[in-house]
Design a protein around this motif. Structure first.
Motif, PDB file in Angstrom:
ATOM      1  N   ILE A 115       0.848  -1.195   0.000  1.00 30.17           N
ATOM      2  CA  ILE A 115       0.000   0.000   0.000  1.00 30.17           C
ATOM      3  C   ILE A 115       0.877   1.236   0.000  1.00 30.17           C
ATOM      4  CG2 ILE A 115      -0.178   0.025   2.535  1.00 30.17           C
ATOM      5  CD1 ILE A 115      -3.157   0.862   2.134  1.00 30.17           C
ATOM      6  N   ASN A 116       0.473   2.252  -0.764  1.00 25.93           N
ATOM      7  CA  ASN A 116       1.289   3.459  -0.842  1.00 25.93           C
ATOM      8  C   ASN A 116       1.063   4.332   0.392  1.00 25.93           C
ATOM      9  OD1 ASN A 116      -1.164   4.714  -1.294  1.00 25.93           O
ATOM     10  ND2 ASN A 116      -0.664   5.416  -3.360  1.00 25.93           N
ATOM     11  N   ARG A 117       1.762   5.474   0.405  1.00 26.65           N
ATOM     12  CA  ARG A 117       1.780   6.284   1.619  1.00 26.65           C
ATOM     13  C   ARG A 117       0.404   6.800   2.019  1.00 26.65           C
ATOM     14  NH1 ARG A 117       6.537  10.271  -0.153  1.00 26.65           N
ATOM     15  NH2 ARG A 117       5.389   9.981  -2.109  1.00 26.65           N
ATOM     16  N   SER A 118      -0.410   7.168   1.053  1.00 29.77           N
ATOM     17  CA  SER A 118      -1.724   7.733   1.371  1.00 29.77           C
ATOM     18  C   SER A 118      -2.787   6.670   1.602  1.00 29.77           C
ATOM     19  CB  SER A 118      -2.176   8.654   0.236  1.00 29.77           C
ATOM     20  OG  SER A 118      -2.457   7.892  -0.927  1.00 29.77           O
ATOM     21  N   GLY A 119      -2.496   5.455   1.131  1.00 26.44           N
ATOM     22  CA  GLY A 119      -3.492   4.388   1.195  1.00 26.44           C
ATOM     23  C   GLY A 119      -4.351   4.301  -0.045  1.00 26.44           C
ATOM     24  N   GLY A 120      -4.103   5.198  -1.006  1.00 28.70           N
ATOM     25  CA  GLY A 120      -4.924   5.222  -2.203  1.00 28.70           C
ATOM     26  C   GLY A 120      -4.482   4.271  -3.296  1.00 28.70           C
ATOM     27  N   GLY A 121      -3.306   3.692  -3.141  1.00 30.62           N
ATOM     28  CA  GLY A 121      -2.811   2.749  -4.127  1.00 30.62           C
ATOM     29  C   GLY A 121      -2.405   1.452  -3.474  1.00 30.62           C
ATOM     30  N   THR A 122      -2.857   0.337  -4.031  1.00 29.77           N
ATOM     31  CA  THR A 122      -2.565  -0.968  -3.442  1.00 29.77           C
ATOM     32  C   THR A 122      -2.132  -1.965  -4.506  1.00 29.77           C
ATOM     33  OG1 THR A 122      -4.890  -1.637  -3.633  1.00 29.77           O
ATOM     34  CG2 THR A 122      -4.193  -0.674  -1.536  1.00 29.77           C
ATOM     35  N   TYR A 123      -1.486  -3.016  -4.034  1.00 33.86           N
ATOM     36  CA  TYR A 123      -1.085  -4.143  -4.879  1.00 33.86           C
ATOM     37  C   TYR A 123      -1.427  -5.421  -4.129  1.00 33.86           C
ATOM     38  CZ  TYR A 123       1.875  -7.879  -6.566  1.00 33.86           C
ATOM     39  OH  TYR A 123       2.319  -9.099  -7.008  1.00 33.86           O
ATOM     40  N   TYR A 124      -1.875  -6.445  -4.887  1.00 32.37           N
ATOM     41  CA  TYR A 124      -2.160  -7.745  -4.291  1.00 32.37           C
ATOM     42  C   TYR A 124      -1.548  -8.842  -5.152  1.00 32.37           C
ATOM     43  CZ  TYR A 124      -5.666  -5.368  -1.463  1.00 32.37           C
ATOM     44  OH  TYR A 124      -6.311  -4.529  -0.587  1.00 32.37           O
ATOM     45  N   ALA A 125      -1.035  -9.854  -4.491  1.00 26.81           N
ATOM     46  CA  ALA A 125      -0.627 -11.054  -5.202  1.00 26.81           C
ATOM     47  C   ALA A 125      -1.876 -11.733  -5.753  1.00 26.81           C
ATOM     48  CB  ALA A 125       0.114 -11.997  -4.261  1.00 26.81           C
ATOM     49  N   ASP A 126      -1.736 -12.387  -6.888  1.00 31.66           N
ATOM     50  CA  ASP A 126      -2.883 -13.047  -7.518  1.00 31.66           C
ATOM     51  C   ASP A 126      -3.545 -14.046  -6.566  1.00 31.66           C
ATOM     52  OD1 ASP A 126      -1.466 -13.209 -10.879  1.00 31.66           O
ATOM     53  OD2 ASP A 126      -2.551 -11.614  -9.843  1.00 31.66           O
ATOM     54  N   SER A 127      -2.753 -14.693  -5.739  1.00 30.54           N
ATOM     55  CA  SER A 127      -3.269 -15.747  -4.866  1.00 30.54           C
ATOM     56  C   SER A 127      -4.214 -15.225  -3.790  1.00 30.54           C
ATOM     57  CB  SER A 127      -2.107 -16.494  -4.206  1.00 30.54           C
ATOM     58  OG  SER A 127      -1.295 -15.602  -3.457  1.00 30.54           O
ATOM     59  N   VAL A 128      -4.204 -13.920  -3.523  1.00 36.35           N
ATOM     60  CA  VAL A 128      -5.048 -13.386  -2.449  1.00 36.35           C
ATOM     61  C   VAL A 128      -6.060 -12.354  -2.942  1.00 36.35           C
ATOM     62  CG1 VAL A 128      -3.152 -13.773  -0.815  1.00 36.35           C
ATOM     63  CG2 VAL A 128      -3.507 -11.474  -1.777  1.00 36.35           C
ATOM     64  N   LYS A 129      -6.021 -12.031  -4.223  1.00 34.64           N
ATOM     65  CA  LYS A 129      -6.964 -11.035  -4.752  1.00 34.64           C
ATOM     66  C   LYS A 129      -8.409 -11.460  -4.491  1.00 34.64           C
ATOM     67  CE  LYS A 129      -4.242  -8.936  -8.470  1.00 34.64           C
ATOM     68  NZ  LYS A 129      -4.051  -8.830  -9.945  1.00 34.64           N
ATOM     69  N   GLY A 130      -9.202 -10.513  -4.029  1.00 31.61           N
ATOM     70  CA  GLY A 130     -10.597 -10.791  -3.745  1.00 31.61           C
ATOM     71  C   GLY A 130     -10.849 -11.370  -2.372  1.00 31.61           C
ATOM     72  N   ARG A 131      -9.785 -11.787  -1.671  1.00 32.70           N
ATOM     73  CA  ARG A 131      -9.930 -12.369  -0.332  1.00 32.70           C
ATOM     74  C   ARG A 131      -9.281 -11.507   0.747  1.00 32.70           C
ATOM     75  NH1 ARG A 131      -7.529 -17.034   0.917  1.00 32.70           N
ATOM     76  NH2 ARG A 131      -5.787 -16.780  -0.555  1.00 32.70           N
ATOM     77  N   PHE A 132      -8.177 -10.880   0.425  1.00 33.80           N
ATOM     78  CA  PHE A 132      -7.430 -10.056   1.391  1.00 33.80           C
ATOM     79  C   PHE A 132      -7.596  -8.582   1.046  1.00 33.80           C
ATOM     80  CE2 PHE A 132      -3.870 -13.310   2.617  1.00 33.80           C
ATOM     81  CZ  PHE A 132      -4.858 -14.255   2.896  1.00 33.80           C
ATOM     82  N   THR A 133      -7.586  -7.747   2.087  1.00 35.27           N
ATOM     83  CA  THR A 133      -7.643  -6.297   1.904  1.00 35.27           C
ATOM     84  C   THR A 133      -6.594  -5.632   2.791  1.00 35.27           C
ATOM     85  OG1 THR A 133     -10.022  -6.375   1.445  1.00 35.27           O
ATOM     86  CG2 THR A 133      -9.069  -4.231   2.006  1.00 35.27           C
ATOM     87  N   ILE A 134      -5.723  -4.848   2.156  1.00 36.35           N
ATOM     88  CA  ILE A 134      -4.719  -4.100   2.904  1.00 36.35           C
ATOM     89  C   ILE A 134      -5.216  -2.675   3.117  1.00 36.35           C
ATOM     90  CG2 ILE A 134      -3.457  -3.385   0.825  1.00 36.35           C
ATOM     91  CD1 ILE A 134      -0.844  -3.700   2.444  1.00 36.35           C
ATOM     92  N   SER A 135      -4.931  -2.122   4.278  1.00 34.88           N
ATOM     93  CA  SER A 135      -5.328  -0.744   4.571  1.00 34.88           C
ATOM     94  C   SER A 135      -4.355  -0.162   5.587  1.00 34.88           C
ATOM     95  CB  SER A 135      -6.766  -0.686   5.102  1.00 34.88           C
ATOM     96  OG  SER A 135      -6.882  -1.399   6.320  1.00 34.88           O
ATOM     97  N   ARG A 136      -4.437   1.133   5.785  1.00 35.90           N
ATOM     98  CA  ARG A 136      -3.586   1.783   6.771  1.00 35.90           C
ATOM     99  C   ARG A 136      -4.322   2.967   7.388  1.00 35.90           C
ATOM    100  NH1 ARG A 136       1.642   3.532   3.694  1.00 35.90           N
ATOM    101  NH2 ARG A 136       2.173   4.504   5.685  1.00 35.90           N
ATOM    102  N   ASP A 137      -3.952   3.269   8.609  1.00 39.88           N
ATOM    103  CA  ASP A 137      -4.476   4.433   9.311  1.00 39.88           C
ATOM    104  C   ASP A 137      -3.260   5.240   9.758  1.00 39.88           C
ATOM    105  OD1 ASP A 137      -5.502   6.298  11.092  1.00 39.88           O
ATOM    106  OD2 ASP A 137      -7.003   4.931  11.889  1.00 39.88           O
TER     107      ASP A 137
END
Length: 131
Positions: free
Chosen positions: A51-73
């Motif tokens: 996840i980028n610094r603002s939280g507005g950009g993310t990347y997921y490995a194909d194996s977890v797409k649709g199941r995992f969600t990354i976020s930051r506060d």
């Protein structure tokens, strides 16, 4: 210097959910690109999500797409990984990582993170998914 401490791991049945947290202390949390990696026994460490610094950009490995969600506060200096529909193959030690971003720029920092090129690591938290 920054210290990263993961929490939230544990034992869960297949199909269940867990939420990992990564608490950061030290330098300004919002200046880092952040990521979650995992390493299963006998396998190489792999990037799960970033996840980028603002939280507005993310990347997921194909194996977890649709199941995992990354976020930051950034106000709480904390990053999260919500893991749903867990599978036995998700069993691993999960690590959070931080990449200093200012000199690189956002795009290059994300590329570096995807290559496993990070500046700081947490100690890891075990996630075990039973079938």
């Amino acid at each position: 210097q920054v210290q990263l401490v993961e929490s939230g791991g544990g034992l869960v049945q297949a199909g269940g959910s867990l939420r990992l947290s990564c608490a950061a202390s030290g330098r300004t949390f919002s200046s880092y690109t952040m990521g979650w990696f995992r390493q299963a026994p006998g396998k190489e460490r792999e990037l799960v999500a970033a996840i980028n610094r603002s939280g507005g950009g993310t990347y997921y490995a194909d194996s977890v797409k649709g199941r995992f969600t990354i976020s930051r506060d950034n106000a709480k200096n904390t990053m999260y990984l919500q893991m749903n529909s867990l599978k036995p193959e998700d069993t691993a030690v999960y690590y959070c990582a931080a990449k200093i971003t200012a000199a690189l720029g956002a795009a290059q920092a994300m590329i570096n993170m995807r290559r496993g090129d990070t500046d700081y690591w947490g100690q890891g938290t075990q996630v075990t998914v039973s079938s």
